[in-house]
Design a protein around this motif. Structure first.
Motif, PDB file in Angstrom:
ATOM      1  N   ILE A  47      -2.989   3.586  -9.341  1.00 49.54           N
ATOM      2  CA  ILE A  47      -4.453   3.479  -9.281  1.00 49.54           C
ATOM      3  C   ILE A  47      -4.868   3.486  -7.817  1.00 49.54           C
ATOM      4  O   ILE A  47      -4.279   2.773  -6.997  1.00 49.54           O
ATOM      5  N   TYR A  48      -5.878   4.279  -7.504  1.00 52.03           N
ATOM      6  CA  TYR A  48      -6.352   4.357  -6.121  1.00 52.03           C
ATOM      7  C   TYR A  48      -7.488   3.370  -5.914  1.00 52.03           C
ATOM      8  O   TYR A  48      -8.624   3.609  -6.340  1.00 52.03           O
TER       9      TYR A  48
ATOM     10  N   VAL B  85      -9.592  10.059  -8.605  1.00 49.77           N
ATOM     11  CA  VAL B  85     -10.538   9.191  -9.305  1.00 49.77           C
ATOM     12  C   VAL B  85     -10.199   7.749  -8.926  1.00 49.77           C
ATOM     13  O   VAL B  85      -9.130   7.250  -9.267  1.00 49.77           O
ATOM     14  N   PRO B  86     -11.090   7.071  -8.178  1.00 47.65           N
ATOM     15  CA  PRO B  86     -10.742   5.724  -7.699  1.00 47.65           C
ATOM     16  C   PRO B  86     -10.937   4.646  -8.762  1.00 47.65           C
ATOM     17  O   PRO B  86     -11.553   4.891  -9.803  1.00 47.65           O
TER      18      PRO B  86
ATOM     19  N   LEU C 112       0.835  -1.211   0.000  1.00 47.33           N
ATOM     20  CA  LEU C 112       0.000   0.000   0.000  1.00 47.33           C
ATOM     21  C   LEU C 112       0.867   1.258   0.000  1.00 47.33           C
ATOM     22  O   LEU C 112       1.857   1.344   0.718  1.00 47.33           O
ATOM     23  N   HIS C 113       0.455   2.238  -0.791  1.00 48.26           N
ATOM     24  CA  HIS C 113       1.115   3.549  -0.801  1.00 48.26           C
ATOM     25  C   HIS C 113       0.217   4.552  -0.079  1.00 48.26           C
ATOM     26  O   HIS C 113      -0.864   4.862  -0.552  1.00 48.26           O
ATOM     27  N   LEU C 114       0.694   5.013   1.060  1.00 43.41           N
ATOM     28  CA  LEU C 114      -0.130   5.942   1.845  1.00 43.41           C
ATOM     29  C   LEU C 114       0.174   7.405   1.541  1.00 43.41           C
ATOM     30  O   LEU C 114      -0.553   8.296   1.981  1.00 43.41           O
TER      31      LEU C 114
ATOM     32  N   HIS D 182      -2.987   9.433  -7.088  1.00 40.02           N
ATOM     33  CA  HIS D 182      -2.491  10.714  -7.609  1.00 40.02           C
ATOM     34  C   HIS D 182      -3.727  11.584  -7.794  1.00 40.02           C
ATOM     35  O   HIS D 182      -4.793  11.078  -8.176  1.00 40.02           O
ATOM     36  N   LEU D 183      -3.584  12.854  -7.559  1.00 41.47           N
ATOM     37  CA  LEU D 183      -4.720  13.752  -7.746  1.00 41.47           C
ATOM     38  C   LEU D 183      -5.166  13.708  -9.210  1.00 41.47           C
ATOM     39  O   LEU D 183      -4.343  13.492 -10.112  1.00 41.47           O
TER      40      LEU D 183
END
Ligand SMILES: [Zn+2]
Length: 334
Positions: A259-260, A320-321, A15-17, A245-246
């Motif tokens: 990707i979120y 954007v998830p 996971l990237h927090l 990423h925003l």
């Protein structure tokens, strides 16, 4: 009556927090679904000193006290055995190898494993896990992961006691590769690599929100990843690689990879496993095999999912998830 499943609360093994304002969002979303997560160290500056590791862990703890961050450090060329020992003493369970230039904030990564021999020897002695972003950055994009196999195999051979994780498998050839290696080698699989193919990135209008490293591949690759996830083999477990990423940074001429998936990965996985008649395999894949490989306990706490549609928002906190705007057939029980 509503259909319902109760599984041990999942563990996200990759996971990237992120940092700063975004950390609040990512920790909130991860803690809602996951009991613990392997926290990646490619922050700016990277987590490669005991002080930074402790500060990052404390910050995560302060945002979600019930959520367990499993800490990693980023390997760098010439890293000494004593530096590795210091990271282990600070609480790191794994070291992450980023080939230089392979992904976000990896410019200072490793060009060859020969640059980190001393560190790898120390990790093996200390029982730390080596986690690798497996891509050869100068190879053709769709072959980058496959072309890394040789390097991975060389490390595996040189350190016969070292536990290794082949992160975010995207290529069907890597499934066979990981399966062929000893039990001390495992692989993580993401939600997006289980659900998407290149058609979702460039099949219609180019979609930067499905762009990640390693890039999602063909239907045969996705199907092989699904079979590995359903196989019941403890060598394959869930790691989201959720990496926000925003929206503004994604919708650009040089879209960032990542990707979120944190906010909906669990119900999306429940939906996939159910559709494929594999719902019974979900708990081991998402909650048990990963922690066990790391020598951690799977969560005691249960997560209850109910068969009730929820809609994934188009945008959440400026991001954007995964599967934005789609409906997913499972929800968390309030
Ligand atoms: Zn990652």
């Amino acid at each position: 009556m509503e259909k319902m499943i109760a599984i041990r609360k999942p563990s996200d093994m990759h996971l990237h927090l992120r940092q700063g304002a975004m950390l609040k969002t990512t920790v909130r979303d991860a803690a809602a679904w996951f009991a613990q997560a392997v926290v990646m160290p490619n922050t700016l500056p990277p987590i490669n000193t005991p002080e930074r590791l402790a500060a990052y862990r404390d910050e995560i703890f302060s945002l979600a006290p019930g959520f367990k961050p499993v800490m990693s450090f980023k390997l760098y060329p010439g890293m000494s055995a004593s530096a590795v020992k210091a990271m282990a003493k600070a609480g790191a369970l794994l070291g992450k190898l980023y080939p230089a230039g392979a992904t976000t904030n990896s410019e200072d990564g490793v060009t060859s494993w020969h640059q980190i021999k001393e560190a790898l020897g120390a990790m093996s002695d200390l029982g730390l896990v080596l986690s690798i972003h497996c891509e050869k950055p100068d190879a053709f994009v769709l072959d980058r992961e496959y072309k890394y196999h040789r390097e991975f195999a060389a490390i595996c051979k040189a350190y016969p006691d070292l536990r290794m994780v082949f992160e975010h498998i995207s290529d069907r050839r890597s499934i066979e590769f990981v399966a062929s290696l000893p039990d001390r080698v495992a692989g993580t699989i993401t939600a997006h690599h289980l659900l998407l193919t290149l058609d979702d990135v460039i099949g219609a209008n180019m979609n930067p929100h499905t762009f990640c490293k390693p890039v999602v591949k063909g239907p045969k690759d996705r199907d092989a990843l699904q079979q590995a996830a359903f196989s019941g083999s403890s060598k394959f477990f869930f790691g989201s690689d959720s990496a926000p990423h925003l929206k503004t940074k994604k919708e650009s001429g040089a879209a960032a990879g990542g990707i979120y998936s944190s906010p909906y990965a669990v119900p999306l996985m429940a939906e996939l496993f159910e559709q494929q008649g594999q719902l019974k395999k979900l708990e081991n894949f998402i909650s048990v095999f990963g922690p066990k490989f790391y020598g951690l306990k799977p969560a005691k706490e249960k997560l209850v999912l109910i068969k009730k549609e929820s809609t994934i928002p188009a945008v959440t906190d400026g991001i954007v998830p995964l599967c934005a705007g789609k409906t997913v057939s499972w929800s968390i029980k309030a």
